[in-house]
Design a protein around this motif. Structure first.
Motif, PDB file in Angstrom:
ATOM      1  N   SER A 138       0.902  -1.249   0.077  1.00  0.00           N
ATOM      2  CA  SER A 138       0.019   0.055  -0.062  1.00  0.00           C
ATOM      3  C   SER A 138       1.033   1.347  -0.025  1.00  0.00           C
ATOM      4  CB  SER A 138      -1.087   0.207   1.110  1.00  0.00           C
ATOM      5  OG  SER A 138      -0.202   0.324   2.467  1.00  0.00           O
ATOM      6  N   ILE A 139       0.225   2.351  -0.634  1.00  0.00           N
ATOM      7  CA  ILE A 139       0.976   3.635  -0.618  1.00  0.00           C
ATOM      8  C   ILE A 139      -0.090   4.767  -0.133  1.00  0.00           C
ATOM      9  CG2 ILE A 139       2.204   5.263  -2.090  1.00  0.00           C
ATOM     10  CD1 ILE A 139       3.159   3.157  -4.011  1.00  0.00           C
ATOM     11  N   GLU A 140       0.335   5.464   0.802  1.00  0.00           N
ATOM     12  CA  GLU A 140      -0.678   6.522   1.196  1.00  0.00           C
ATOM     13  C   GLU A 140      -0.161   7.794   0.646  1.00  0.00           C
ATOM     14  OE1 GLU A 140      -2.889   8.343   4.807  1.00  0.00           O
ATOM     15  OE2 GLU A 140      -1.139   6.941   5.432  1.00  0.00           O
ATOM     16  N   ILE A 141      -0.810   8.541   0.177  1.00  0.00           N
ATOM     17  CA  ILE A 141      -0.352   9.902  -0.077  1.00  0.00           C
ATOM     18  C   ILE A 141      -1.240  10.883   0.633  1.00  0.00           C
ATOM     19  CG2 ILE A 141       0.062  11.573  -1.903  1.00  0.00           C
ATOM     20  CD1 ILE A 141      -0.407   8.875  -3.606  1.00  0.00           C
ATOM     21  N   PHE A 142      -0.608  11.662   1.676  1.00  0.00           N
ATOM     22  CA  PHE A 142      -1.410  12.409   2.381  1.00  0.00           C
ATOM     23  C   PHE A 142      -1.025  14.011   2.442  1.00  0.00           C
ATOM     24  CE2 PHE A 142       1.830  10.329   4.929  1.00  0.00           C
ATOM     25  CZ  PHE A 142       2.218  11.382   5.377  1.00  0.00           C
ATOM     26  N   ALA A 143      -1.782  14.899   2.719  1.00  0.00           N
ATOM     27  CA  ALA A 143      -1.595  16.261   2.597  1.00  0.00           C
ATOM     28  C   ALA A 143      -1.004  16.710   4.390  1.00  0.00           C
ATOM     29  CB  ALA A 143      -2.765  17.306   2.585  1.00  0.00           C
ATOM     30  N   LEU A 144      -0.110  17.488   4.442  1.00  0.00           N
ATOM     31  CA  LEU A 144       0.442  17.884   5.687  1.00  0.00           C
ATOM     32  C   LEU A 144      -0.085  19.144   5.820  1.00  0.00           C
ATOM     33  CD1 LEU A 144       4.168  16.964   5.185  1.00  0.00           C
ATOM     34  CD2 LEU A 144       2.682  15.955   6.636  1.00  0.00           C
ATOM     35  N   THR A 145      -0.489  19.911   4.915  1.00  0.00           N
ATOM     36  CA  THR A 145      -1.314  21.168   4.976  1.00  0.00           C
ATOM     37  C   THR A 145      -2.284  21.056   4.098  1.00  0.00           C
ATOM     38  OG1 THR A 145       0.169  22.397   3.520  1.00  0.00           O
ATOM     39  CG2 THR A 145       0.684  22.718   5.919  1.00  0.00           C
ATOM     40  N   ASN A 146      -3.301  21.721   4.446  1.00  0.00           N
ATOM     41  CA  ASN A 146      -4.553  22.057   3.695  1.00  0.00           C
ATOM     42  C   ASN A 146      -4.929  20.804   2.983  1.00  0.00           C
ATOM     43  OD1 ASN A 146      -4.948  24.812   3.982  1.00  0.00           O
ATOM     44  ND2 ASN A 146      -3.065  24.974   2.782  1.00  0.00           N
ATOM     45  N   SER A 147      -5.297  20.542   1.881  1.00  0.00           N
ATOM     46  CA  SER A 147      -5.871  19.179   1.122  1.00  0.00           C
ATOM     47  C   SER A 147      -5.600  19.349  -0.312  1.00  0.00           C
ATOM     48  CB  SER A 147      -7.154  18.870   1.397  1.00  0.00           C
ATOM     49  OG  SER A 147      -8.078  19.839   1.112  1.00  0.00           O
ATOM     50  N   TYR A 148      -5.703  17.879  -1.020  1.00  0.00           N
ATOM     51  CA  TYR A 148      -5.676  18.226  -2.492  1.00  0.00           C
ATOM     52  C   TYR A 148      -7.008  18.613  -3.144  1.00  0.00           C
ATOM     53  CZ  TYR A 148      -1.492  15.622  -1.081  1.00  0.00           C
ATOM     54  OH  TYR A 148      -0.146  15.259  -0.694  1.00  0.00           O
ATOM     55  N   ALA A 149      -6.982  19.139  -4.365  1.00  0.00           N
ATOM     56  CA  ALA A 149      -8.168  19.642  -4.695  1.00  0.00           C
ATOM     57  C   ALA A 149      -8.918  18.864  -5.433  1.00  0.00           C
ATOM     58  CB  ALA A 149      -7.835  21.032  -5.355  1.00  0.00           C
ATOM     59  N   ALA A 150     -10.196  19.083  -5.688  1.00  0.00           N
ATOM     60  CA  ALA A 150     -10.860  18.192  -6.649  1.00  0.00           C
ATOM     61  C   ALA A 150     -10.142  18.245  -8.087  1.00  0.00           C
ATOM     62  CB  ALA A 150     -12.504  18.873  -6.662  1.00  0.00           C
ATOM     63  N   GLY A 151     -10.356  17.264  -8.668  1.00  0.00           N
ATOM     64  CA  GLY A 151      -9.525  17.196 -10.119  1.00  0.00           C
ATOM     65  C   GLY A 151      -8.100  16.759 -10.148  1.00  0.00           C
ATOM     66  N   SER A 152      -7.482  16.719  -8.912  1.00  0.00           N
ATOM     67  CA  SER A 152      -6.105  16.200  -8.736  1.00  0.00           C
ATOM     68  C   SER A 152      -6.045  14.585  -9.114  1.00  0.00           C
ATOM     69  CB  SER A 152      -5.554  16.233  -7.157  1.00  0.00           C
ATOM     70  OG  SER A 152      -5.664  17.594  -6.869  1.00  0.00           O
ATOM     71  N   THR A 153      -5.093  14.087  -9.902  1.00  0.00           N
ATOM     72  CA  THR A 153      -5.118  12.844 -10.678  1.00  0.00           C
ATOM     73  C   THR A 153      -4.034  11.883  -9.719  1.00  0.00           C
ATOM     74  OG1 THR A 153      -3.874  13.359 -12.505  1.00  0.00           O
ATOM     75  CG2 THR A 153      -6.340  13.390 -12.729  1.00  0.00           C
ATOM     76  N   PHE A 154      -4.294  10.929  -9.639  1.00  0.00           N
ATOM     77  CA  PHE A 154      -2.963   9.805  -9.062  1.00  0.00           C
ATOM     78  C   PHE A 154      -3.017   8.362  -9.861  1.00  0.00           C
ATOM     79  CE2 PHE A 154      -4.848  13.036  -6.064  1.00  0.00           C
ATOM     80  CZ  PHE A 154      -3.448  13.296  -5.217  1.00  0.00           C
ATOM     81  N   HIS A 155      -2.039   8.065 -10.320  1.00  0.00           N
ATOM     82  CA  HIS A 155      -2.099   6.820 -11.185  1.00  0.00           C
ATOM     83  C   HIS A 155      -1.115   6.171 -10.649  1.00  0.00           C
ATOM     84  CE1 HIS A 155      -4.745   8.640 -14.047  1.00  0.00           C
ATOM     85  NE2 HIS A 155      -3.987   9.728 -14.017  1.00  0.00           N
ATOM     86  N   LEU A 156      -1.142   4.771 -10.393  1.00  0.00           N
ATOM     87  CA  LEU A 156      -0.175   3.819  -9.875  1.00  0.00           C
ATOM     88  C   LEU A 156       0.176   2.804 -11.295  1.00  0.00           C
ATOM     89  CD1 LEU A 156       1.940   2.800  -7.913  1.00  0.00           C
ATOM     90  CD2 LEU A 156      -0.137   1.556  -6.853  1.00  0.00           C
ATOM     91  N   TYR A 157       1.096   2.623 -11.623  1.00  0.00           N
ATOM     92  CA  TYR A 157       1.356   1.454 -12.618  1.00  0.00           C
ATOM     93  C   TYR A 157       2.397   0.579 -11.973  1.00  0.00           C
ATOM     94  CZ  TYR A 157      -0.280   5.186 -15.654  1.00  0.00           C
ATOM     95  OH  TYR A 157      -1.224   6.070 -16.349  1.00  0.00           O
ATOM     96  N   GLN A 158       2.421  -0.629 -12.907  1.00  0.00           N
ATOM     97  CA  GLN A 158       3.561  -1.727 -12.655  1.00  0.00           C
ATOM     98  C   GLN A 158       4.311  -1.791 -13.806  1.00  0.00           C
ATOM     99  OE1 GLN A 158       2.251  -5.508 -11.609  1.00  0.00           O
ATOM    100  NE2 GLN A 158       4.318  -6.477 -11.452  1.00  0.00           N
ATOM    101  N   LEU A 159       5.471  -1.477 -13.685  1.00  0.00           N
ATOM    102  CA  LEU A 159       6.391  -1.775 -14.897  1.00  0.00           C
ATOM    103  C   LEU A 159       7.039  -2.926 -14.777  1.00  0.00           C
ATOM    104  CD1 LEU A 159       7.877  -0.395 -17.306  1.00  0.00           C
ATOM    105  CD2 LEU A 159       9.540   0.755 -15.572  1.00  0.00           C
ATOM    106  N   VAL A 160       6.840  -3.762 -15.941  1.00  0.00           N
ATOM    107  CA  VAL A 160       7.551  -5.127 -15.835  1.00  0.00           C
ATOM    108  C   VAL A 160       8.112  -5.309 -17.104  1.00  0.00           C
ATOM    109  CG1 VAL A 160       6.130  -6.291 -14.306  1.00  0.00           C
ATOM    110  CG2 VAL A 160       5.465  -6.196 -16.852  1.00  0.00           C
TER     111      VAL A 160
END
Length: 162
Positions: A138-160
């Motif tokens: 698991s990978i958690e991405i978290f805000a230390l100040t404020n938050s991430y805005a609507a429309g922000s994108t996060f993608h996780l790929y496996q490279l093989v």
């Protein structure tokens, strides 16, 4: 020679602001590297953030980074309980890409490389290590100040390479 392929593990586009995004569907038996891409803005002010693997809050993350903003270079590093994610404003996105090598290997610490930029601010690069031999599940991405805005994108790929 084998051709590397990217397989999408998961993708998140925020419909409303959020203080964290977690990818928890990572197979511990996969092979190769993980590639995490993010494009985010801050909500309520600048968003400074961080990431952690497998919920590990110990001081097991070491990093070295360099950055440039067109006027003065910067560098630093150290050991912490997280890997820093640089700042985005409410009007300017920050782009980051992480490559996490041999994420499922259980005989070594995990190493990673990051490249990032915000067009009106700076570019950066980071080399890091998670001092743990567990497979990353698991990978958690978290805000230390404020938050991430609507429309922000996060993608996780496996490279093989097959």
């Amino acid at each position: 020679m084998a051709t590397p392929t990217y397989t999408l593990i998961d993708s998140v586009t925020l419909g409303s602001s959020a203080s964290s995004v977690t990818f928890s569907s990572i197979s511990p038996t996969g092979k190769g590297d993980l590639v995490l891409t993010m494009e985010f803005k801050g909500s309520g002010g600048n968003a400074y953030g961080a990431l952690r693997f497998n919920g590990d809050t110990g001081s097991n993350y070491s990093t070295t980074f360099a950055l440039g903003d067109g006027s003065a270079p910067g560098q630093g590093g150290g050991t912490s309980d997280k890997i820093a994610v640089f700042a985005a404003t409410t009007t300017s996105s920050y782009l980051e890409q992480y490559q996490i090598m041999d994420y499922s290997a259980t005989d070594k610490h995990k190493s990673l490389l990051r490249r990032g930029n915000r067009a009106d601010y700076r570019v950066d690069m980071l080399a890091g290590r998670w001092a743990n031999t567990a497979a990353i599940t698991s990978i958690e991405i978290f805000a230390l100040t404020n938050s991430y805005a609507a429309g922000s994108t996060f993608h996780l790929y496996q490279l093989v390479s097959e």
